[in-house]
Design a protein around this motif. Sequence first.
Motif, short mmCIF file in Angstrom:
data_model
loop_
_atom_site.label_atom_id
_atom_site.label_comp_id
_atom_site.label_asym_id
_atom_site.label_seq_id
_atom_site.Cartn_x
_atom_site.Cartn_y
_atom_site.Cartn_z
N ASN A 9 0.60 -1.25 -0.09
CA ASN A 9 0.36 -0.46 -0.29
C ASN A 9 0.60 1.00 0.46
N GLN A 10 1.69 1.18 0.77
CA GLN A 10 2.73 2.77 0.98
C GLN A 10 3.68 3.01 -0.26
N LYS A 11 4.12 1.50 -1.37
CA LYS A 11 4.72 1.57 -2.28
C LYS A 11 2.97 2.25 -3.53
N ARG A 12 2.20 1.48 -3.37
CA ARG A 12 1.04 2.19 -4.15
C ARG A 12 0.86 3.80 -4.00
N VAL A 39 11.74 7.90 -10.51
CA VAL A 39 11.23 8.88 -9.97
C VAL A 39 11.05 8.29 -8.42
N SER A 40 10.14 7.69 -8.80
CA SER A 40 9.67 6.89 -7.58
C SER A 40 11.26 5.62 -6.28
N GLY A 41 11.52 5.10 -7.01
CA GLY A 41 13.06 4.11 -7.07
C GLY A 41 12.06 2.71 -6.98
N VAL A 42 10.53 3.16 -7.47
CA VAL A 42 10.06 0.95 -7.17
C VAL A 42 10.19 0.48 -8.09
N ALA A 43 10.55 -0.89 -8.11
CA ALA A 43 10.59 -1.21 -8.99
C ALA A 43 8.80 -1.45 -10.22
N LYS A 44 9.07 -1.93 -11.16
CA LYS A 44 8.53 -1.72 -12.96
C LYS A 44 7.03 -3.12 -11.93
N LYS A 45 7.63 -4.28 -11.95
CA LYS A 45 7.04 -4.91 -11.54
C LYS A 45 5.77 -4.57 -10.10
N THR A 46 6.18 -3.82 -9.25
CA THR A 46 5.89 -3.76 -8.39
C THR A 46 4.65 -2.76 -9.38
#
Length: 190
Positions: A9-12, A39-46
Amino acid sequence: MTIWDSMMNQKRELLLNTALDLFYYKGINSIGINEIIKVSGVAKKTLYSHFNGKNDLIMAVLNQRHQVFIKWLEDKLSRPGSDHELIDCLFESLQSWFDGNEQALGSFGGCFFINTSAEFSNQESDISHYCRYHKEQVRQLIQSKLNFKSPDLLNAICLLKEGAITTAYLTGESIEAIQSSKNVLHKIVC
């Protein structure tokens, strides 16, 4: 809720906030998924575990901004008793947003819904429909706060509100537009 669910949820939320910031200040069509990921540092899969693609992300960002804006406007318009006070409160709140003093809305970059709809020419797209939905919800909120139930007054308020937002965005000058709008509307309410 598990720790894993909380992290997801935090990553979303991070993806939504990053996308909103990039879309709002740089334009939707100029920002790709890869820049949001970078920019977000979140993985593409996520990202793809939360959103089916860019249009799905855009819709989620529009919904998030809508919720924030409606709550902000509801809070701002909860105090006025008379229509004169409502008009003053609405336009003074807009001026405060233009001046960068409304933390809930962030720095002023125009209306996200006008900016977004200008980038999408297909009036039948889900994105265009959502932008119109937002404007209708704002209109209904203002209508619900008016004592004098005049379609002409409501139309004037909404048109002048949109004009003030556009003027502030295009010219950086809003004080005259705000004052002129209030003056015109006060004459209608009399």
